[in-house]
Design an enzyme around this catalytic site. Structure first.
Site, PDB file in Angstrom:
ATOM      1  N   ARG A   1       0.858  -1.184   0.000  1.00  0.00           N
ATOM      2  CA  ARG A   1       0.000   0.000   0.000  1.00  0.00           C
ATOM      3  C   ARG A   1       0.896   1.237   0.000  1.00  0.00           C
ATOM      4  NH1 ARG A   1      -2.300  -3.745   3.303  1.00  0.00           N
ATOM      5  NH2 ARG A   1      -4.461  -4.277   2.816  1.00  0.00           N
TER       6      ARG A   1
ATOM      7  N   LYS B   1      -1.941  -0.882   7.840  1.00  0.00           N
ATOM      8  CA  LYS B   1      -3.382  -1.145   7.887  1.00  0.00           C
ATOM      9  C   LYS B   1      -3.708  -2.397   8.695  1.00  0.00           C
ATOM     10  CE  LYS B   1      -7.485  -1.715   5.031  1.00  0.00           C
ATOM     11  NZ  LYS B   1      -8.030  -1.662   3.674  1.00  0.00           N
TER      12      LYS B   1
ATOM     13  N   HIS C   1      -6.099 -10.234   1.266  1.00  0.00           N
ATOM     14  CA  HIS C   1      -7.542 -10.167   1.065  1.00  0.00           C
ATOM     15  C   HIS C   1      -8.204 -11.380   1.706  1.00  0.00           C
ATOM     16  CE1 HIS C   1      -7.286  -7.366  -2.694  1.00  0.00           C
ATOM     17  NE2 HIS C   1      -7.101  -6.728  -1.555  1.00  0.00           N
TER      18      HIS C   1
ATOM     19  N   HIS D   1      -3.146   3.911  -5.347  1.00  0.00           N
ATOM     20  CA  HIS D   1      -3.552   2.510  -5.220  1.00  0.00           C
ATOM     21  C   HIS D   1      -3.392   1.751  -6.545  1.00  0.00           C
ATOM     22  CE1 HIS D   1      -4.911   0.342  -1.794  1.00  0.00           C
ATOM     23  NE2 HIS D   1      -5.897  -0.245  -2.434  1.00  0.00           N
TER      24      HIS D   1
ATOM     25  N   TYR E   1     -11.120  -6.336  -6.952  1.00  0.00           N
ATOM     26  CA  TYR E   1     -10.086  -5.361  -6.618  1.00  0.00           C
ATOM     27  C   TYR E   1      -9.135  -5.121  -7.793  1.00  0.00           C
ATOM     28  CZ  TYR E   1      -6.145  -3.332  -4.068  1.00  0.00           C
ATOM     29  OH  TYR E   1      -5.139  -2.511  -3.646  1.00  0.00           O
TER      30      TYR E   1
ATOM     31  N   ARG F   1      -0.584  -0.931  -6.470  1.00  0.00           N
ATOM     32  CA  ARG F   1      -0.948  -2.191  -5.810  1.00  0.00           C
ATOM     33  C   ARG F   1      -1.887  -3.022  -6.689  1.00  0.00           C
ATOM     34  NH1 ARG F   1      -1.474  -4.704  -0.701  1.00  0.00           N
ATOM     35  NH2 ARG F   1      -3.616  -5.238  -0.135  1.00  0.00           N
TER      36      ARG F   1
END
Length: 188
Positions: free
Chosen positions: A40, A69, A162, A136, A171, A139
């Site tokens: 990230r 995160k 995930h 993002h 995603y 990623r």
């Protein structure tokens, strides 16, 4: 937060790397590390010089990052394109201390997320990418190309931390691509 896309076209990806390398070795290293690690942007921008170099100043063959995160440790091997990009960039900072930000702002301190967004958007527009691009995107590009190269979805899901395959497919934007490919190639 705006929904962003991965860079799907390898020619556009290469054009973006070339553009960034020509404008800033720092920005090039950020992008190359981002698209090859799946980190990230918050984790990328928090890296210090010591996170990527060993005690002799050589680029590490393996990096270990504690994700902001999730709080999970992520350990990953560093490929040759990342090693080269970071080495070229750090050669411009021969006096960088171990505890300095890897991606240092020209104003001092770590590069900020908003500035990273500006850099990536500007580069994308300069090379003709019209999709929504953001921090993002790096990623998502990592995940998308790993999937397109035939890597196991369960492994990609694990690399991105995930919780479900369907989330990973959404995603990285692969689910729609895969559905379209079925329609276009089935031809019964």
């Amino acid at each position: 937060m705006e929904f962003v896309e991965p860079i799907r076209d390898r020619k556009q990806l290469e054009a973006m790397k070339k553009y960034l390398r020509g404008t800033s070795l720092r920005d090039h290293a950020l992008f190359v590390l981002g698209i090859n690690s799946g980190l990230r942007v918050s984790d990328l921008l928090n890296l210090q010089v010591r996170d990527v170099t060993d005690s002799k100043g050589r680029i590490r063959e393996r990096m270990v990052v504690t994700e902001q995160k999730t709080g999970k440790r992520k350990s990953f091997a560093v490929g040759s394109s990342v090693t080269k990009a970071i080495a070229e960039y750090l050669a411009t900072r021969p006096d960088a201390a171990d505890d300095e930000p890897l991606f240092e702002s020209r104003k001092g301190g770590a590069l900020k997320r908003a500035r990273a967004w500006e850099i990536l958007n500007s580069a994308a527009r300069a090379v003709g990418i019209k999709d929504r691009i953001g921090t993002h995107t790096m990623r998502k590009t990592f995940g998308y190309h790993a999937y397109r190269d035939g890597k196991d979805l369960a492994l990609i899901m694990q690399l991105l931390n995930h919780s479900s395959p369907s989330h990973t497919l959404r995603y990285i934007g692969a689910s729609q691509d895969e559905m379209d490919r079925v329609y276009l190639t089935l031809n019964l």
